[in-house]
Scaffold this active site. Structure first.
Site, mmCIF file in Angstrom:
data_model
loop_
_atom_site.group_PDB
_atom_site.id
_atom_site.type_symbol
_atom_site.label_atom_id
_atom_site.label_comp_id
_atom_site.label_asym_id
_atom_site.label_seq_id
_atom_site.Cartn_x
_atom_site.Cartn_y
_atom_site.Cartn_z
ATOM 1 N N PRO A 124 0.838 -0.976 -0.245
ATOM 2 C CA PRO A 124 -0.133 -0.024 0.048
ATOM 3 C C PRO A 124 0.892 1.255 0.110
ATOM 4 C CG PRO A 124 -0.129 -0.823 2.303
ATOM 5 C CD PRO A 124 0.644 -1.939 1.362
ATOM 6 N N CYS A 125 1.286 1.691 -1.191
ATOM 7 C CA CYS A 125 2.056 2.909 -1.274
ATOM 8 C C CYS A 125 1.212 4.095 -1.268
ATOM 9 C CB CYS A 125 2.894 2.974 -2.451
ATOM 10 S SG CYS A 125 2.148 2.597 -4.054
#
Length: 159
Positions: A124-125
């Site tokens: 989850p950037c």
């Protein structure tokens, strides 16, 4: 490499795998393979079926943590950043600077590793923000509107 396509609230995604590990999630380009994994010829690999199922659950707000075998290709620094991103809980955020401090790196290097994340959403950037809760950047989909959309799915609203 095997690939399947899914339609999602943030656009058409191409899921990629080698053997039994997910290696990529990317936004499919316009006109790229018109059929979806659910109706296209040949069945997707088991890991891509599971990735598709988990992404559907995530977008439906029924999955908070992905459980998939991943094999992202990158430098050792990038892999350390991606591993740290994977530990940011659903609905929470971290900052480039905070991650940099924890890794003994610099915020810009962390930002570059985020931008090169080959498995966005699952890794989850979108949960990484600039200092003071500023949005920072996002290289997937439509850019920052996609980041906002992913964060909103998790109940995070940026002001």
């Amino acid at each position: 490499m095997s690939i399947c396509y899914i339609d999602s609230p943030v656009g058409r995604l191409a899921l990629e795998a080698d053997d039994d590990c997910v290696t990529g999630v990317r936004w499919a380009s316009p006109g790229e393979r018109a059929t979806s994994s659910r109706t296209g010829p040949g069945a997707p690999s088991p890991v891509l079926k599971e990735a598709s199922r988990q992404l559907d659950r995530y977008f439906g707000r029924k999955l908070r943590r992905f459980d998939l075998p991943l094999a992202a290709r990158g430098t050792e620094h990038q892999k350390r950043v991606w591993a740290m991103m994977s530990e940011i809980p659903f609905g929470e955020t971290a900052t480039y600077g905070g991650m940099a401090m924890a890794l003994g790196s610099g915020p810009r290097a962390v930002g570059m590793a985020c931008a090169r994340n080959p498995i966005p959403i699952i890794v989850p950037c979108h949960r990484v923000l600039g200092s003071g809760g500023k949005e920072g950047g996002f290289s997937g989909g439509r850019g920052l509107p996609t980041k906002h959309q992913l964060l909103a799915i998790e109940g995070v609203v940026l002001l």
